[in-house]
Design an enzyme around this catalytic site. Structure first.
Site, PDB file in Angstrom:
ATOM      1  N   SER A 152       0.811  -0.869   0.018  1.00 57.88           N
ATOM      2  CA  SER A 152      -0.099  -0.286  -0.224  1.00 57.88           C
ATOM      3  C   SER A 152       1.277   1.235  -0.316  1.00 57.88           C
ATOM      4  CB  SER A 152      -0.748  -0.171   1.173  1.00 57.88           C
ATOM      5  OG  SER A 152      -1.764  -1.117   1.166  1.00 57.88           O
TER       6      SER A 152
HETATM    7  N1  SAH Z   1      -1.003  -4.642   3.696  1.00 56.29           N
HETATM    8  C1  SAH Z   1      -0.218  -5.211   2.522  1.00 56.29           C
HETATM    9  C2  SAH Z   1      -1.154  -4.605   1.394  1.00 56.29           C
HETATM   10  C3  SAH Z   1      -1.873  -5.759   1.044  1.00 56.29           C
HETATM   11  S1  SAH Z   1      -2.765  -5.823  -0.361  1.00 56.29           S
HETATM   12  C4  SAH Z   1       0.573  -3.740   2.612  1.00 56.29           C
HETATM   13  O1  SAH Z   1       1.193  -3.745   3.814  1.00 56.29           O
HETATM   14  O2  SAH Z   1       0.984  -3.164   2.091  1.00 56.29           O
HETATM   15  C5  SAH Z   1      -4.211  -7.238   0.047  1.00 56.29           C
HETATM   16  C6  SAH Z   1      -4.049  -8.213   0.593  1.00 56.29           C
HETATM   17  O3  SAH Z   1      -5.368  -8.541   0.656  1.00 56.29           O
HETATM   18  C7  SAH Z   1      -3.574  -9.194  -0.691  1.00 56.29           C
HETATM   19  O4  SAH Z   1      -1.691  -9.668  -0.531  1.00 56.29           O
HETATM   20  C8  SAH Z   1      -3.955 -10.220  -0.710  1.00 56.29           C
HETATM   21  O5  SAH Z   1      -3.819 -11.589  -1.617  1.00 56.29           O
HETATM   22  C9  SAH Z   1      -4.820 -10.445   0.738  1.00 56.29           C
HETATM   23  N2  SAH Z   1      -6.105 -10.919   0.698  1.00 56.29           N
HETATM   24  C10 SAH Z   1      -7.287 -10.644  -0.416  1.00 56.29           C
HETATM   25  N3  SAH Z   1      -8.392 -11.238   0.307  1.00 56.29           N
HETATM   26  C11 SAH Z   1      -8.135 -12.308   1.252  1.00 56.29           C
HETATM   27  C12 SAH Z   1      -8.593 -13.189   2.206  1.00 56.29           C
HETATM   28  N4  SAH Z   1      -9.967 -13.251   2.145  1.00 56.29           N
HETATM   29  N5  SAH Z   1      -7.748 -12.608   3.373  1.00 56.29           N
HETATM   30  C13 SAH Z   1      -6.703 -12.636   4.191  1.00 56.29           C
HETATM   31  N6  SAH Z   1      -5.673 -11.824   2.994  1.00 56.29           N
HETATM   32  C14 SAH Z   1      -6.791 -11.121   1.768  1.00 56.29           C
END
Ligand code: SAH
Length: 246
Positions: free
Chosen positions: A90
């Site tokens: 992010s």
């Molecule tokens: N927290 C991260 C951003 C991750 S992007 C940061 O620090 O930058 C969002 C993430 O959510 C992705 O890796 C995706 O695989 C995960 N995701 C999507 N649906 C999900 C679910 N149902 N349970 C857990 N993770 C999920």
């Protein structure tokens, strides 16, 4: 101006994600604290995030360690970056804002849905929380856990799980704060039910192909045993979709 936290334009493939995990066995990179200080003053504080604990946490976490090697020169620009498997790290401003909205106090228990590369996880730990984090991609979950351990975060500070986080993490409930870092089409009711009294849920809500709403939900337990919720709209955002299996 803010950048969406979505699939960034800089295309990363699984190979690139492998490069990111390959960084785990490489010698530590330069500290780059000057760039972090500049990022915090120019793009985070200037846009209204003033909580000192959050700013200090952002200062302590080396974002470049969470970014694939070929994108590391961009680590301290205020934009999301691809981490492979169609996912992103992010935008720093949004990470700081969501952390501020979570109002973490030392010792708070926090649940994060969507570990990704583990950057937001590390920022939450640095504000004093103990964190349970869930990632639906097995590969990203394993890479993030290895990275967090390499950076010194202990199992007492962060528990990493691979799986679908849409139902939350009943075993660890109630949580003082829950952050969802992928966009839910609607509020997952399991997450509201796992909040502690005065607990905060911070999440993007909306369809995956349009602008979503960053919302904050605050739980109040009533004397009769019921819980009520107060919700507020924060700003429009764009995140990758939350993939719920049911
Ligand atoms: N927290 C991260 C951003 C991750 S992007 C940061 O620090 O930058 C969002 C993430 O959510 C992705 O890796 C995706 O695989 C995960 N995701 C999507 N649906 C999900 C679910 N149902 N349970 C857990 N993770 C999920």
């Amino acid at each position: 101006m803010w950048w969406p936290c979505s699939r960034a334009q800089l295309g990363a493939s699984a190979d690139e994600a492998n490069t990111a995990s390959g960084a785990d066995s490489m010698p530590p990179l330069a500290d780059r604290s000057d760039e972090r200080a500049e990022m915090i003053s120019r793009t985070i504080r200037a846009r209204g995030v003033h909580d000192d604990r959050v700013l200090q946490a952002m200062m302590r976490v080396p974002r470049h360690e969470f970014v694939p090697r070929h994108l590391q020169p961009l680590s301290y620009t205020d934009q999301p970056l691809p981490i492979g498997y169609g996912q992103t790290i992010s935008q720093p401003y949004i990470v700081a804002l969501m952390t501020e909205l979570a109002e973490i106090k030392q010792g708070d228990r926090c649940l994060e849905i969507g570990t990704g590369c583990g950057y937001q996880t590390a920022v939450l730990v640095e504000t004093g929380a103990s964190v349970v984090t869930i990632e639906i991609s097995d590969v990203l979950a394993a890479q993030a856990e290895a990275r967090l351990r390499r950076l010194g975060y202990t199992p007492a500070q962060v528990q990493c799980h691979a799986g679908d986080g849409c139902m939350g993490w009943e075993d660890g409930a109630p949580f003082d704060a829950i952050l969802v870092t992928a966009a839910a089409p609607k509020i997952p009711s399991a997450l509201l039910s796992q909040l502690a009294d005065n607990g905060r849920l911070v999440l993007p809500v909306g369809p995956h192909d349009a602008i979503q709403r960053l919302e904050k939900w605050l739980r109040h337990n009533q004397a009769d045993g019921r819980a009520t919720y107060e919700s507020s709209f924060i700003l429009n955002v764009q995140f990758v979709p939350l993939q719920c299996s049911r």
